[in-house]
Design a protein around this motif. Structure first.
Motif, PDB file in Angstrom:
ATOM      1  N   SER A 209      14.652 -76.412  87.205  1.00  0.00           N
ATOM      2  CA  SER A 209      13.790 -75.617  86.338  1.00  0.00           C
ATOM      3  C   SER A 209      13.308 -74.367  87.068  1.00  0.00           C
ATOM      4  O   SER A 209      12.675 -74.460  88.123  1.00  0.00           O
ATOM      5  CB  SER A 209      12.581 -76.450  85.910  1.00  0.00           C
ATOM      6  OG  SER A 209      11.555 -75.618  85.426  1.00  0.00           O
ATOM      7  N   PRO A 210      13.587 -73.173  86.531  1.00  0.00           N
ATOM      8  CA  PRO A 210      13.088 -71.958  87.183  1.00  0.00           C
ATOM      9  C   PRO A 210      11.568 -71.877  87.182  1.00  0.00           C
ATOM     10  O   PRO A 210      10.978 -71.234  88.049  1.00  0.00           O
ATOM     11  CB  PRO A 210      13.721 -70.822  86.369  1.00  0.00           C
ATOM     12  CG  PRO A 210      14.183 -71.437  85.108  1.00  0.00           C
ATOM     13  CD  PRO A 210      14.447 -72.876  85.378  1.00  0.00           C
ATOM     14  N   THR A 211      10.936 -72.555  86.222  1.00  0.00           N
ATOM     15  CA  THR A 211       9.468 -72.582  86.201  1.00  0.00           C
ATOM     16  C   THR A 211       8.939 -73.348  87.407  1.00  0.00           C
ATOM     17  O   THR A 211       8.038 -72.884  88.115  1.00  0.00           O
ATOM     18  CB  THR A 211       8.961 -73.227  84.902  1.00  0.00           C
ATOM     19  OG1 THR A 211       9.472 -72.494  83.783  1.00  0.00           O
ATOM     20  CG2 THR A 211       7.442 -73.253  84.847  1.00  0.00           C
TER      21      THR A 211
ATOM     22  N   THR B 185       9.528 -71.395  90.544  1.00  0.00           N
ATOM     23  CA  THR B 185       8.549 -70.316  90.702  1.00  0.00           C
ATOM     24  C   THR B 185       7.226 -70.855  91.235  1.00  0.00           C
ATOM     25  O   THR B 185       6.621 -70.267  92.144  1.00  0.00           O
ATOM     26  CB  THR B 185       8.335 -69.595  89.357  1.00  0.00           C
ATOM     27  OG1 THR B 185       9.585 -69.054  88.907  1.00  0.00           O
ATOM     28  CG2 THR B 185       7.320 -68.463  89.489  1.00  0.00           C
TER      29      THR B 185
ATOM     30  N   GLY C 279       6.652 -70.781  80.501  1.00  0.00           N
ATOM     31  CA  GLY C 279       7.806 -70.866  81.398  1.00  0.00           C
ATOM     32  C   GLY C 279       8.808 -71.903  80.946  1.00  0.00           C
ATOM     33  O   GLY C 279      10.015 -71.638  80.877  1.00  0.00           O
TER      34      GLY C 279
ATOM     35  N   GLU D 233      12.570 -70.882  79.659  1.00  0.00           N
ATOM     36  CA  GLU D 233      13.731 -71.234  80.480  1.00  0.00           C
ATOM     37  C   GLU D 233      14.838 -71.883  79.665  1.00  0.00           C
ATOM     38  O   GLU D 233      15.985 -71.908  80.089  1.00  0.00           O
ATOM     39  CB  GLU D 233      13.322 -72.126  81.650  1.00  0.00           C
ATOM     40  CG  GLU D 233      12.882 -73.513  81.288  1.00  0.00           C
ATOM     41  CD  GLU D 233      12.428 -74.322  82.495  1.00  0.00           C
ATOM     42  OE1 GLU D 233      12.795 -75.502  82.572  1.00  0.00           O
ATOM     43  OE2 GLU D 233      11.724 -73.785  83.374  1.00  0.00           O
ATOM     44  N   HIS D 234      14.517 -72.382  78.472  1.00  0.00           N
ATOM     45  CA  HIS D 234      15.540 -72.955  77.587  1.00  0.00           C
ATOM     46  C   HIS D 234      16.213 -71.884  76.736  1.00  0.00           C
ATOM     47  O   HIS D 234      17.178 -72.171  76.034  1.00  0.00           O
ATOM     48  CB  HIS D 234      14.931 -74.035  76.695  1.00  0.00           C
ATOM     49  CG  HIS D 234      14.500 -75.252  77.456  1.00  0.00           C
ATOM     50  ND1 HIS D 234      15.404 -76.101  78.062  1.00  0.00           N
ATOM     51  CD2 HIS D 234      13.270 -75.733  77.747  1.00  0.00           C
ATOM     52  CE1 HIS D 234      14.748 -77.074  78.671  1.00  0.00           C
ATOM     53  NE2 HIS D 234      13.453 -76.867  78.502  1.00  0.00           N
TER      54      HIS D 234
ATOM     55  N   THR E 182      16.999 -68.711  78.130  1.00  0.00           N
ATOM     56  CA  THR E 182      17.626 -67.701  78.979  1.00  0.00           C
ATOM     57  C   THR E 182      18.263 -68.356  80.194  1.00  0.00           C
ATOM     58  O   THR E 182      18.179 -69.566  80.384  1.00  0.00           O
ATOM     59  CB  THR E 182      16.577 -66.643  79.413  1.00  0.00           C
ATOM     60  OG1 THR E 182      17.248 -65.537  80.023  1.00  0.00           O
ATOM     61  CG2 THR E 182      15.546 -67.222  80.376  1.00  0.00           C
TER      62      THR E 182
ATOM     63  N   GLU F 225      18.779 -68.751  84.458  1.00  0.00           N
ATOM     64  CA  GLU F 225      17.898 -68.745  85.633  1.00  0.00           C
ATOM     65  C   GLU F 225      17.761 -67.338  86.205  1.00  0.00           C
ATOM     66  O   GLU F 225      16.666 -66.900  86.555  1.00  0.00           O
ATOM     67  CB  GLU F 225      18.442 -69.684  86.713  1.00  0.00           C
ATOM     68  CG  GLU F 225      18.238 -71.147  86.452  1.00  0.00           C
ATOM     69  CD  GLU F 225      18.716 -72.001  87.626  1.00  0.00           C
ATOM     70  OE1 GLU F 225      18.120 -71.888  88.717  1.00  0.00           O
ATOM     71  OE2 GLU F 225      19.692 -72.747  87.456  1.00  0.00           O
TER      72      GLU F 225
ATOM     73  N   TYR G  14      15.620 -65.175  83.974  1.00  0.00           N
ATOM     74  CA  TYR G  14      14.241 -65.669  84.058  1.00  0.00           C
ATOM     75  C   TYR G  14      13.554 -65.076  85.292  1.00  0.00           C
ATOM     76  O   TYR G  14      12.489 -64.464  85.192  1.00  0.00           O
ATOM     77  CB  TYR G  14      14.264 -67.194  84.134  1.00  0.00           C
ATOM     78  CG  TYR G  14      12.914 -67.874  84.217  1.00  0.00           C
ATOM     79  CD1 TYR G  14      12.391 -68.544  83.123  1.00  0.00           C
ATOM     80  CD2 TYR G  14      12.179 -67.893  85.402  1.00  0.00           C
ATOM     81  CE1 TYR G  14      11.164 -69.205  83.193  1.00  0.00           C
ATOM     82  CE2 TYR G  14      10.959 -68.537  85.492  1.00  0.00           C
ATOM     83  CZ  TYR G  14      10.456 -69.192  84.381  1.00  0.00           C
ATOM     84  OH  TYR G  14       9.238 -69.835  84.467  1.00  0.00           O
ATOM     85  N   HIS G  15      14.179 -65.276  86.460  1.00  0.00           N
ATOM     86  CA  HIS G  15      13.561 -64.814  87.707  1.00  0.00           C
ATOM     87  C   HIS G  15      13.496 -63.294  87.784  1.00  0.00           C
ATOM     88  O   HIS G  15      12.493 -62.732  88.244  1.00  0.00           O
ATOM     89  CB  HIS G  15      14.306 -65.382  88.908  1.00  0.00           C
ATOM     90  CG  HIS G  15      14.120 -66.848  89.101  1.00  0.00           C
ATOM     91  ND1 HIS G  15      12.885 -67.429  89.308  1.00  0.00           N
ATOM     92  CD2 HIS G  15      15.017 -67.873  89.107  1.00  0.00           C
ATOM     93  CE1 HIS G  15      13.016 -68.738  89.443  1.00  0.00           C
ATOM     94  NE2 HIS G  15      14.302 -69.038  89.320  1.00  0.00           N
TER      95      HIS G  15
END
Length: 200
Positions: free
Chosen positions: A6-8, A11, A72, A76-77, A79, A81, A84-85
């Motif tokens: 998860s990019p969230t 982060t 977040g 993230e669902h 787009t 990773e 997102y970042h």
């Protein structure tokens, strides 16, 4: 369901890691030079990025982490990773630069750090990119300038409603406005998978 990648969560992990490095930097007396975005930007240009992940204390970090969770996880669902970042950093950096450029004219401190500008961008994105907003905006004939004016007014309203003493209001306003505009353009929408042939 939250993915292990998860990019969230990545982060938020970066928030914690950076905060640990901040602690050492404070002891060594190099904290402002490494993490506080302040004019002129050319003196410590890396702070354009590092300031987005840095926080003034554990409470600041905790509030930004909590605020990031819901938008977040939703975003993230929608787009990749990378997008997102990249959007998180770009929106946070833009908000930070706006704060140190305009904030001092309004009596704000010259330096800024924290992820709230990026978090507000995520919230703004989700507000303008969802189907309900599409239906509402799409059903009314508005020029580009009128839509921009409406977004500016909405960003001002949200900034005033969430503002508190000592908070980077210009960064919040800028982040939210960037998010609204990016959401209207569906900037983070996944590209269609061209490797799968389309059916007729």
């Amino acid at each position: 369901m939250v993915s292990a990648r998860s990019p969230t969560l990545t982060t938020i992990t970066l928030f914690v890691v950076v905060f640990a490095v901040e602690t050492v930097a404070r002891l060594l007396g190099v904290f402002p030079a490494l993490f506080v975005l302040a004019p002129p930007v050319t003196t410590n240009p890396w702070t354009i990025v590092t300031s987005v992940y840095a926080h003034s204390g554990p409470v600041h970090l905790l509030w930004n982490a909590i605020a990031l969770l819901l938008p977040g996880f939703i975003l993230e669902h929608q787009t990749s990773e990378l997008r997102y970042h990249a959007f998180f950093v770009a929106a946070g950096a833009t908000a930070g630069v706006a704060e140190i450029t305009i904030g001092p004219l309004l009596g704000s401190p010259a330096g800024v750090l924290g992820a709230s500008g990026a978090v507000f961008a995520f919230i703004g994105y989700l507000l303008s990119a969802n189907r309900l907003a599409e239906a509402a905006i799409g059903g009314v004939e508005l020029s580009g300038r009128t839509q921009l004016l409406a977004f500016v007014i909405l960003a001002i309203a949200v900034t005033v409603a969430t503002g508190q003493p000592g908070v980077a209001l210009i960064a919040h306003f800028t982040g939210f406005l960037v998010g609204l505009l990016a959401g209207r353009a569906h900037l983070l929408r996944r590209s269609p998978d061209r490797s799968v042939p389309s059916s007729r």
